[in-house]
Design a protein around this motif. Sequence first.
Motif, PDB file in Angstrom:
ATOM      1  N   TYR A 166      50.190 -22.022  33.898  1.00  0.00           N
ATOM      2  CA  TYR A 166      49.375 -20.871  33.532  1.00  0.00           C
ATOM      3  C   TYR A 166      50.210 -19.595  33.564  1.00  0.00           C
ATOM      4  O   TYR A 166      50.934 -19.336  34.537  1.00  0.00           O
ATOM      5  CB  TYR A 166      48.179 -20.744  34.495  1.00  0.00           C
ATOM      6  N   LEU A 167      50.090 -18.798  32.498  1.00  0.00           N
ATOM      7  CA  LEU A 167      50.751 -17.497  32.427  1.00  0.00           C
ATOM      8  C   LEU A 167      49.901 -16.494  33.193  1.00  0.00           C
ATOM      9  O   LEU A 167      48.739 -16.259  32.860  1.00  0.00           O
ATOM     10  CB  LEU A 167      50.920 -17.061  30.972  1.00  0.00           C
TER      11      LEU A 167
ATOM     12  N   ALA B  24      50.105 -11.603  29.671  1.00  0.00           N
ATOM     13  CA  ALA B  24      48.872 -12.267  29.260  1.00  0.00           C
ATOM     14  C   ALA B  24      47.759 -11.236  29.098  1.00  0.00           C
ATOM     15  O   ALA B  24      47.830 -10.128  29.627  1.00  0.00           O
ATOM     16  CB  ALA B  24      48.467 -13.326  30.288  1.00  0.00           C
ATOM     17  N   HIS B  25      46.725 -11.594  28.365  1.00  0.00           N
ATOM     18  CA  HIS B  25      45.528 -10.760  28.269  1.00  0.00           C
ATOM     19  C   HIS B  25      44.968 -10.541  29.674  1.00  0.00           C
ATOM     20  O   HIS B  25      44.935 -11.468  30.471  1.00  0.00           O
ATOM     21  CB  HIS B  25      44.490 -11.478  27.389  1.00  0.00           C
ATOM     22  N   PRO B  26      44.541  -9.326  30.052  1.00  0.00           N
ATOM     23  CA  PRO B  26      44.397  -8.126  29.228  1.00  0.00           C
ATOM     24  C   PRO B  26      45.567  -7.155  29.293  1.00  0.00           C
ATOM     25  O   PRO B  26      45.427  -6.010  28.885  1.00  0.00           O
ATOM     26  CB  PRO B  26      43.146  -7.486  29.816  1.00  0.00           C
ATOM     27  N   GLY B  27      46.713  -7.573  29.828  1.00  0.00           N
ATOM     28  CA  GLY B  27      47.903  -6.740  29.768  1.00  0.00           C
ATOM     29  C   GLY B  27      48.197  -5.963  31.029  1.00  0.00           C
ATOM     30  O   GLY B  27      47.759  -6.305  32.125  1.00  0.00           O
TER      31      GLY B  27
ATOM     32  N   LEU C  64      51.591 -21.536  38.487  1.00  0.00           N
ATOM     33  CA  LEU C  64      51.190 -20.243  37.931  1.00  0.00           C
ATOM     34  C   LEU C  64      52.404 -19.333  37.921  1.00  0.00           C
ATOM     35  O   LEU C  64      53.106 -19.220  38.941  1.00  0.00           O
ATOM     36  CB  LEU C  64      50.059 -19.620  38.746  1.00  0.00           C
ATOM     37  N   ALA C  65      52.651 -18.666  36.777  1.00  0.00           N
ATOM     38  CA  ALA C  65      53.886 -17.896  36.608  1.00  0.00           C
ATOM     39  C   ALA C  65      53.583 -16.430  36.372  1.00  0.00           C
ATOM     40  O   ALA C  65      53.106 -16.052  35.298  1.00  0.00           O
ATOM     41  CB  ALA C  65      54.700 -18.451  35.452  1.00  0.00           C
ATOM     42  N   ASP C  66      53.883 -15.594  37.379  1.00  0.00           N
ATOM     43  CA  ASP C  66      53.738 -14.149  37.255  1.00  0.00           C
ATOM     44  C   ASP C  66      55.073 -13.570  36.803  1.00  0.00           C
ATOM     45  O   ASP C  66      55.738 -12.824  37.532  1.00  0.00           O
ATOM     46  CB  ASP C  66      53.295 -13.553  38.596  1.00  0.00           C
ATOM     47  N   VAL C  67      55.466 -13.933  35.594  1.00  0.00           N
ATOM     48  CA  VAL C  67      56.703 -13.459  34.970  1.00  0.00           C
ATOM     49  C   VAL C  67      56.389 -13.175  33.501  1.00  0.00           C
ATOM     50  O   VAL C  67      55.403 -13.689  32.959  1.00  0.00           O
ATOM     51  CB  VAL C  67      57.844 -14.496  35.081  1.00  0.00           C
ATOM     52  N   PRO C  68      57.202 -12.367  32.799  1.00  0.00           N
ATOM     53  CA  PRO C  68      56.948 -12.118  31.379  1.00  0.00           C
ATOM     54  C   PRO C  68      56.948 -13.407  30.566  1.00  0.00           C
ATOM     55  O   PRO C  68      57.645 -14.377  30.898  1.00  0.00           O
ATOM     56  CB  PRO C  68      58.091 -11.191  30.976  1.00  0.00           C
TER      57      PRO C  68
END
Length: 525
Positions: A478-479, A484-487, A280-284
């Motif tokens: 996974y983004l 990702a939505h919802p922004g 899981l990637a918490d990056v732009p």
Amino acid sequence: MSDVVDAVVIGSGPNGLVAANLLADAGWDVLVLEAADEPGGAVRTAELTEPGFRHDLFSAFYPLGAASPVIAGLGLERHGLTWRRAPEVLAHVLPDDRAVVLSQDVDRTAASVEAFGAGDGDAWRAEFARWQQVRSRLVDALLRPFPPVRSGAGLVAELGLGGTLRFARSFVQSVRAFGDERFSGEGAPLLLAGNAMHTDLGPDQAGGAAFGWLLSMLGQDVGYPVPEGGAGELTGALVRRLGGVVQCGRAVDRVVVAGGRALGVRDAEGGYVRARKAVLADVPAPTLYLGLVGEEHLPARLVSDLAAFEWDDATIKVDWALDRPVPWTAEGARGAGTVHLGGDFDGLAMFNAEISCGRVPGTPFVIMGQMTTTDPTRSPAGTETAWAYTHVPRGERWSEDGLRRCADRVEELVERHAPGFRGLVRARVVQGPSDLEARNRSLVGGSINSGTAGIHQQLVFRPTPGLARADTPIDRLYLTSASAHPGGGVHGAPGANAARAALSRNALAGDAYRLLVSTLQKSLY
């Protein structure tokens, strides 16, 4: 050497930590890797100026966090999180020093907007009544993966088909059009426009009404709360709930992909983490796809779509340690946690137009936070910790002198509405776009929302035309970020949606789930 876990999360921003918590709750073995020396991403606090003055480095107020069922479901109060609120939510100070005030007391807000236009108090009450009618279903619809079938059906049942269509129409309006239809004076539209400009949307841009109305109604409902002790206390509660599985100072430089599947990650020192179930990637989005994955593993159409990805505006932020609270001449601003200043309604439109034309606005629109007013633990008794930020065009090269002059213009603007302000400044710190990015790699070019809030990059268009889901063309990747939505906004929804997608992929029907997602993606790419 390599670690082996069920899931590895890249980045310890709030979305990454929410995802990690939900996967850990499901019994997964999770590891979070963070490039910085401390967790939190854009939710951190430090003594930037002087000892005892606690400054939020990036984000500060969390109405979406307080209203989010994702955050509420984690029970962070049991892990040390306490919300604090200012006496008033927000004040917008006009150039002539009048102020319109948003209060959690709907009668106080109504009286404030009524002073600008006859009948506007009742019109504001009507908007808040509409919010109360749709609140739970709307919040669920906005934060869940698209399309929100269950909550959407609930909205139709509540409002009727015609009412739902009219409500949806209001969400894609500009603030100017929305305000012209509902209010006679400038006060209420200014509250909406100023709140919309917490994104990169000005008063005349389509979709601005959605953000302005949502943030205004949230402020009316739950206020603009802050974590007691600093934004970092929200991060601290998420980390404490998760346990000791966050490794800081360990940057990821590659997602390991083979056979169309994410197998794990490689860190900057050459170490590996194998992920049995998910990455899981918490990056732009551009950072993930073009930096960590690589074009060779992606559909050519996705790569070309990413070339059109649009960032939000850049940001310049000023932090102050003050000898005492800001001496506003507008009474309504004195007890407000958040203060907007720098223009009337048309002034905000001109500010946004100048940025759209690539020019640094002559008069900044400033969003200012009075943190000790909101939370007395932020500085010594009788003093004030405060900050302000303003948007500027992307791509500008800011010298130290240029940043100093920009900060001076911000101070001059505050001084006009609070004579004596500059004499209260004990210390100040100015951060330009490159400084913000240096502190947090995800704030690319000083953009704070991981992509424009424009309607062309929302829902199924976020981050590119697709399914508005966390799933990527790479199996088990996974983004998880605000791209990702919802922004944007600290509500945890991208993290929760990514965690749910990973759990679905690894459930009994996981292969069927992946087949459906990949089939749809192939039709897109």
